[in-house]
Design an enzyme around this catalytic site. Structure first.
Site, mmCIF file in Angstrom:
data_model
loop_
_atom_site.group_PDB
_atom_site.id
_atom_site.type_symbol
_atom_site.label_atom_id
_atom_site.label_comp_id
_atom_site.label_asym_id
_atom_site.label_seq_id
_atom_site.Cartn_x
_atom_site.Cartn_y
_atom_site.Cartn_z
ATOM 1 N N CYS A 33 -2.633 6.981 -4.250
ATOM 2 C CA CYS A 33 -3.256 7.220 -2.941
ATOM 3 C C CYS A 33 -4.638 7.857 -3.061
ATOM 4 O O CYS A 33 -5.354 7.968 -2.069
ATOM 5 C CB CYS A 33 -2.345 8.077 -2.068
ATOM 6 S SG CYS A 33 -0.818 7.241 -1.624
ATOM 7 N N HIS A 77 -8.717 -0.790 12.205
ATOM 8 C CA HIS A 77 -9.636 -1.375 11.224
ATOM 9 C C HIS A 77 -10.751 -0.410 10.821
ATOM 10 O O HIS A 77 -11.874 -0.813 10.554
ATOM 11 C CB HIS A 77 -10.199 -2.704 11.714
ATOM 12 C CG HIS A 77 -9.180 -3.794 11.651
ATOM 13 N ND1 HIS A 77 -8.245 -4.001 12.658
ATOM 14 C CD2 HIS A 77 -8.905 -4.701 10.694
ATOM 15 C CE1 HIS A 77 -7.462 -5.000 12.314
ATOM 16 N NE2 HIS A 77 -7.836 -5.445 11.122
ATOM 17 N N GLU A 122 3.651 5.136 8.349
ATOM 18 C CA GLU A 122 2.675 4.655 7.365
ATOM 19 C C GLU A 122 3.219 3.398 6.691
ATOM 20 O O GLU A 122 2.478 2.482 6.382
ATOM 21 C CB GLU A 122 2.409 5.756 6.346
ATOM 22 C CG GLU A 122 1.192 5.517 5.494
ATOM 23 C CD GLU A 122 0.843 6.741 4.669
ATOM 24 O OE1 GLU A 122 -0.081 7.464 5.078
ATOM 25 O OE2 GLU A 122 1.486 6.944 3.629
#
Length: 138
Positions: A33, A77, A122
């Site tokens: 991550c 986005h 998530e």
């Protein structure tokens, strides 16, 4: 008390890294991550209250418009690290759930209802929840 929930989806990228640490230190803490990556987030917004004379807590179309205007228009986005919300905090699911709750709260408080919960997925197996009974946001 009755509750309603509306689900939303958005795509966004982020990176979990602390600027004062080296690349290696960030990778040790955050693993993969620490690199920029994306998620297909699912956001659930739950209101609680007493139905009005029409039999609803809030029109789902109105709830959709509020969430789009105050969250999705900016988050969808986007690279979350570049948003003002995450300049001083990492865009973890936990921080995002809390931040989205307090973004929406002023717009989802009425005479007969209130914002009860934000659930931010998530992935299908990992999510964070912020509920109205938590301590006030600093």
């Amino acid at each position: 008390m009755l509750s309603i929930t509306r689900s939303f989806r958005f795509e966004a990228a982020h990176r979990l890294c602390l600027p004062h640490l080296t690349t290696e230190e960030n990778q040790t803490i955050f693993g993969p991550c620490a690199r920029i990556h994306g998620h297909s987030y699912r956001l659930e917004v739950t209101l609680a209250g007493v139905p009005d004379i029409h039999g609803w807590i809030m029109n789902f179309s109105e709830l959709k418009e509020i969430v789009h205007r105050h969250v999705l228009s900016e988050y969808d986005h986007a690279c979350l690290n570049e948003l003002p919300d995450y300049r001083a905090q990492l865009p973890t699911a936990e921080n995002m759930a809390k931040t989205i709750f307090f973004r929406l709260k002023p717009h989802l408080e009425g005479s007969h209802f209130h914002l009860l919960r934000i659930c931010l997925y998530e992935t299908e197996n990992a999510w964070a929840t912020w509920e109205a009974n938590h301590a006030p946001c600093p």
